[in-house]
Design an enzyme around this catalytic site. Sequence first.
Site, short mmCIF file in Angstrom:
data_model
loop_
_atom_site.label_atom_id
_atom_site.label_comp_id
_atom_site.label_asym_id
_atom_site.label_seq_id
_atom_site.Cartn_x
_atom_site.Cartn_y
_atom_site.Cartn_z
N MET A 1 3.03 -7.63 -4.75
CA MET A 1 2.41 -6.77 -5.76
C MET A 1 2.91 -5.34 -5.58
O MET A 1 3.57 -5.02 -4.60
CB MET A 1 0.89 -6.84 -5.66
CG MET A 1 0.34 -8.26 -5.72
SD MET A 1 0.66 -9.08 -7.29
CE MET A 1 -0.66 -8.43 -8.30
N CYS A 2 2.57 -4.51 -6.48
CA CYS A 2 3.18 -3.18 -6.53
C CYS A 2 2.09 -2.13 -6.75
O CYS A 2 0.91 -2.44 -6.85
CB CYS A 2 4.19 -3.12 -7.67
SG CYS A 2 5.41 -4.45 -7.60
N GLN A 3 2.51 -0.90 -6.81
CA GLN A 3 1.60 0.20 -7.10
C GLN A 3 2.12 0.98 -8.29
O GLN A 3 3.32 1.28 -8.38
CB GLN A 3 1.49 1.14 -5.90
CG GLN A 3 0.75 0.56 -4.71
CD GLN A 3 -0.75 0.83 -4.74
OE1 GLN A 3 -1.18 1.91 -5.16
NE2 GLN A 3 -1.55 -0.13 -4.32
N LEU B 1 5.92 1.74 -7.19
CA LEU B 1 6.38 1.33 -5.87
C LEU B 1 6.44 -0.19 -5.87
O LEU B 1 5.48 -0.85 -6.24
CB LEU B 1 5.40 1.77 -4.78
CG LEU B 1 5.06 3.25 -4.70
CD1 LEU B 1 4.00 3.46 -3.62
CD2 LEU B 1 6.31 4.07 -4.38
#
Lengths: 298, 298
Positions: free
Chosen positions: A1-3, A78
């Site tokens: 997963m990402c930000q 990110l």
Amino acid sequence: MCQLLGMNCNSDAAITFSFTGFAARGGRTAAHVDGWGMAFYERSGCRVFHDDQPASESPLAEFLSRYPIKSRIVIAHLRRATQGDVTIANCHPFQREWLGQTWLFANNGDLTSFHPTLNGPYRPVGSTDSERAFCWLLQELRHRFADRQQPPAWHELAPHVAQLSEVIARHGNFNFLLTNGEALYTHCSSRLQVLQRRHPFPMARLVDCDMSLDLSAMNGQNDRLVIVATDPLTTDEAWQPLATGECRVFVDGEEVWRQVNPATRAFPIVDATIGRPWSGLRQRASTAWPLLLRDIAR
Amino acid sequence: MCQLLGMNCNSDAAITFSFTGFAARGGRTAAHVDGWGMAFYERSGCRVFHDDQPASESPLAEFLSRYPIKSRIVIAHLRRATQGDVTIANCHPFQREWLGQTWLFANNGDLTSFHPTLNGPYRPVGSTDSERAFCWLLQELRHRFADRQQPPAWHELAPHVAQLSEVIARHGNFNFLLTNGEALYTHCSSRLQVLQRRHPFPMARLVDCDMSLDLSAMNGQNDRLVIVATDPLTTDEAWQPLATGECRVFVDGEEVWRQVNPATRAFPIVDATIGRPWSGLRQRASTAWPLLLRDIAR
């Protein structure tokens, strides 16, 4: 997963303060280490910066934390790879042109089973599910507004963005930021938070760094901005989670549209960090960067 | 008019040395002060940096002169505006996606009378004649290869690029660099120089800065690269001018295709500096930047 990190303001603003806390999640306080990107609109033009290094170690991220680019719409990402190699082509935001506007897209999600037919002008350059979804989304918008010679307005686009997002979100979590430089479109499947800042501006303290900033010293009475992020970036501010299936649109630092699709569901989160090495500290840390601490500097 | 710089190499190379001399022309040794851009391919991905400040004063240009990004194809551009405002949207290189490849384009010319019908998927974001020509060029290439699901090879594309360039070049000077990250396509109407570097590598001295570099210390026996520029960047190397109407294609640091269209003519050069203020020194100057002096560093 990402930000994800997004900003929309009613005047040109720099978000070096928010980006500093955000970038710490790229290897210092969290494991989103598979590249990053950040994009700034400057009138109709935009600048997109990508790096396949962790943001917390990236000289380019350090440069941007010290170099305030003023913009009304910024999005940053990110990456923690779930699909696709660690490479520049797979770094968000992705960009495509439609009717003379640059559209940018950044996504936090996992759309393993989404393999749509791409029969329009857009094809992925990289190998992520996110870019595939973006290409399909823009393809369908183009198709629905095929008679237009000028870009449709946000109030025309918003219901279509929401409806198309619901279709994609059946295949997995789909939290995204989408923008053409005029409006910031957001969608939440599982995790997205929004913060409105306006007068009176508070003292803000970053979650990820030992850093505070008196926003009232940086902003005037008429300034307002919205920050959208996967997780709150500051303590002591009123971050609000978006609902599952919620689509919101922001223009000039204000929410202008929202809709919740009750059929959308959040999928169990696949933690991409499990079984993958990461040498980061996973603790609240002070930054090593020399900083220009300002969110909105005029 | 503007200044172009292109590089194509058979291995990943950094061109901080060449860029240092080139960037000096953005306000220090010449008046190309209306913005600049530089793009690097890294595998299928690419990074594009733009700034609307003069390159010689730009913190971002300074950063790139110290931060060697390794790439097989690089293009850079210094703008001296003839059409369109000084703004990010008008900075070259321009980029568009076709069949999953990012195409980049930078132009030195003046196509005042070229207003083609744009009925394909591409529209200009900014207001330059160059971006308009790029949109039309890609539109026509798409049309000619409409049946393809995979990108055509350079040897299929090259004759079409040359033929379409000839059409555009009837309207004004059209010196350009065009690339999809696999091949570097070039066209000369009035002014473009090429340099091949291979073993034995010489000592190179920049035209625009008091700086020399022993290229033999930086490169191995199998390294080869091509540099294309509006004007020679170094003294004591064998820069060769392209002919008017000449199209050349470079792959892996070698020329692989050339054709000269005898019908193409060079137009009188409109000096955009006349009547416009520029406070630069117009003299050979040492740079103020701390430098990593390397063209190809492994």
